[in-house]
Enzyme design. Structure first.
Site, PDB file in Angstrom:
ATOM      1  CG  PHE A 156      -1.959   0.697   0.576  1.00  0.00           C
ATOM      2  CD1 PHE A 156      -3.083   0.971  -0.096  1.00  0.00           C
ATOM      3  CD2 PHE A 156      -2.294   1.715   1.691  1.00  0.00           C
ATOM      4  CE1 PHE A 156      -4.340   1.240  -0.048  1.00  0.00           C
ATOM      5  CE2 PHE A 156      -3.891   2.624   1.064  1.00  0.00           C
ATOM      6  CZ  PHE A 156      -4.252   2.429   0.562  1.00  0.00           C
ATOM      7  N   GLY A 157       2.011   1.369  -0.750  1.00  0.00           N
ATOM      8  CA  GLY A 157       2.085   2.275  -1.382  1.00  0.00           C
ATOM      9  C   GLY A 157       1.765   3.673  -2.122  1.00  0.00           C
ATOM     10  NE  ARG A 158       6.219   6.282  -3.714  1.00  0.00           N
ATOM     11  CZ  ARG A 158       7.327   6.462  -3.525  1.00  0.00           C
ATOM     12  NH1 ARG A 158       7.569   7.693  -3.209  1.00  0.00           N
ATOM     13  NH2 ARG A 158       8.470   5.572  -3.261  1.00  0.00           N
ATOM     14  CB  ILE A 159       1.981   1.843  -7.229  1.00  0.00           C
ATOM     15  CG1 ILE A 159       2.491   2.755  -8.467  1.00  0.00           C
ATOM     16  CG2 ILE A 159       0.543   1.328  -8.552  1.00  0.00           C
ATOM     17  CD1 ILE A 159       3.991   2.456  -8.513  1.00  0.00           C
ATOM     18  NE  ARG A 180       8.079  -5.013   3.389  1.00  0.00           N
ATOM     19  CZ  ARG A 180       8.583  -4.389   2.707  1.00  0.00           C
ATOM     20  NH1 ARG A 180       9.352  -5.213   2.233  1.00  0.00           N
ATOM     21  NH2 ARG A 180       8.798  -3.183   1.997  1.00  0.00           N
ATOM     22  CB  THR A 240       0.663  -3.271 -12.798  1.00  0.00           C
ATOM     23  OG1 THR A 240       0.284  -2.933 -10.959  1.00  0.00           O
ATOM     24  CG2 THR A 240      -0.616  -3.384 -13.425  1.00  0.00           C
ATOM     25  NE  ARG A 242      10.843  -4.324 -11.341  1.00  0.00           N
ATOM     26  CZ  ARG A 242       9.752  -3.700 -12.254  1.00  0.00           C
ATOM     27  NH1 ARG A 242       8.875  -3.622 -12.482  1.00  0.00           N
ATOM     28  NH2 ARG A 242      10.604  -2.403 -11.697  1.00  0.00           N
ATOM     29  CD  GLU A 271       8.651  -8.134 -17.659  1.00  0.00           C
ATOM     30  OE1 GLU A 271       9.054  -7.340 -18.307  1.00  0.00           O
ATOM     31  OE2 GLU A 271       7.343  -7.994 -16.610  1.00  0.00           O
ATOM     32  CG  HIS A 289       7.199  -4.358 -18.473  1.00  0.00           C
ATOM     33  ND1 HIS A 289       8.187  -4.914 -16.859  1.00  0.00           N
ATOM     34  CD2 HIS A 289       7.272  -3.116 -16.866  1.00  0.00           C
ATOM     35  CE1 HIS A 289       8.805  -4.366 -16.056  1.00  0.00           C
ATOM     36  NE2 HIS A 289       7.270  -3.196 -15.846  1.00  0.00           N
ATOM     37  N   GLY A 291       2.919  -0.307 -17.524  1.00  0.00           N
ATOM     38  CA  GLY A 291       2.732   0.392 -16.518  1.00  0.00           C
ATOM     39  C   GLY A 291       2.318   1.724 -16.524  1.00  0.00           C
TER      40      GLY A 291
HETATM   41  C1  DGY Z   1       8.885   0.521 -13.212  1.00  0.00           C
HETATM   42  O1  DGY Z   1       8.605   1.902 -12.935  1.00  0.00           O
HETATM   43  O2  DGY Z   1       9.558   0.468 -12.163  1.00  0.00           O
HETATM   44  C2  DGY Z   1       8.592  -0.401 -14.301  1.00  0.00           C
HETATM   45  O3  DGY Z   1       7.907  -1.402 -14.226  1.00  0.00           O
HETATM   46  C3  DGY Z   1       9.869   0.147 -15.012  1.00  0.00           C
HETATM   47  O4  DGY Z   1      10.750  -0.722 -14.810  1.00  0.00           O
END
Ligand code: DGY
Length: 323
Positions: A156-159, A180, A240, A242, A271, A289, A291
């Site tokens: 639950f960080g920024r994204i 965490r 979205t 890793r 990837e 990839h 995002g």
């Molecule tokens: C990020 O910013 O981590 C994207 O997935 C591209 O690496």
């Protein structure tokens, strides 16, 4: 005064390359193909700064050099699990990343995947393109309603918070969080969210599970077979973050045997190679990839790298220094 030398490992938006070239002695990778380990090794011994991306695997293989000329790896991207931090530290190399500026676009893409998989948009598009659509019928490609469902966020960080904002205010979703560390009550309150203590607690509660934790050793196969078994049969998994966070073989099995309803992946374990079992799953939406792949975010990421480099070479601590 000589300008610091900088290797940019992939093509960047034009405006970013131009601004970098205005301040640094820049070498661009005009072919835009990923550097080989040998090329990266050479770069570390030759350039004052290297601007890598997620496609550069910077491990012992490339960092095991007698003496590094590189003083900073100014990563273009927020995730930096492709960089062996401890090994870089042995050479005293600083590392920066580009947070914040891509959070909104990455969150938009997580919602794109949620909607695509739940509403079977990929299947529908494939049907039209292959010329087999035979018209409207009441039972055609019935999907799952997104509005009002429960979204479990892992990280639950920024994204994660941007995803919560869209899901809660746009789709009236109930938000459950696993993180965490404890999340400040005022942040949870913004989305009427509640934090649970374990992933095991979050999975059976969620209609959608979306991953927003960092990659790397600590989260490899975080979502494995036993945890997939804890998801509801009609739930969807979205990634979205890793690729390594999910055990892809276990996911393919869950999708093939319908132990979950579907998944949306923007990132993959190896990837750009994709596990062939995944490609067989119709209840899976896959994106390459994307995002942060908007003009706005990719430009802003480049300018953030530039600001980090400028700080570093002016003797200041870069704003986004992570090591
Ligand atoms: C990020 O910013 O981590 C994207 O997935 C591209 O690496």
């Amino acid at each position: 005064m000589t300008r610091p030398s900088l290797l940019v490992t992939r093509r960047l938006p034009q405006v970013v390359e131009a601004q970098l070239a205005a301040s640094y002695d820049v070498a661009l990778n005009r072919s835009d193909t990923p550097l080989t380990p040998a090329e990266f090794r050479e770069a570390i011994q030759r350039f004052d700064a290297v601007l890598p991306t997620v496609t550069d695997k910077i491990g012992p293989e490339v960092l095991d050099v007698p003496k590094a000329q590189t003083k900073i790896l100014a990563n273009y991207g927020v995730g930096y699990s492709h960089i062996d931090i401890e090994q870089a530290k042995t050479h005293g190399i600083a590392i920066t990343n580009t947070p914040d500026v891509l959070s909104e676009c990455t969150a938009d893409l997580a919602l794109t995947l949620m909607l695509m998989v739940a509403r079977r948009a990929g299947e529908g598009e494939r049907e039209i393109r292959s010329g087999v659509w035979d018209g409207w019928r009441p039972t055609h490609l019935m999907g799952t309603k997104v509005t009002g469902k429960t979204l479990g966020l892992v990280g639950f960080g920024r994204i994660g918070q941007e995803v919560a904002k869209r899901a809660h205010f746009g789709f009236d979703m109930e938000i459950v969080v696993y993180n965490r560390s404890p999340v400040a009550p005022e942040i949870l309150a913004r989305f009427n969210a509640r934090q649970v203590r374990t992933i095991e607690e979050l999975l059976p509660l969620s209609d959608f599970v979306s991953l927003h934790c960092p990659g790397g050793a600590g989260t490899t196969a975080l979502i494995d077979g036993p945890r997939l078994d804890l998801m509801k049969e009609d739930a969807f998994l979205i990634n979205t973050a890793r690729g390594e966070v999910i055990d892809e073989a276990a996911l393919a099995q869950a999708l093939m045997f319908d132990t979950i309803a579907g998944a949306g992946l923007d990132v993959f374990e190896r990837e750009p190679r994709v596990n062939p079992l995944l490609a067989q799953c119709d209840n899976l939406v896959m994106l390459p990839h994307l995002g942060s792949a908007t003009q706005e975010a990719r430009r802003a990421m480049g300018l953030r790298v530039l600001a980090n480099l400028n700080d570093f070479f002016e003797g200041k601590t870069p704003r986004d220094r992570v090591a």
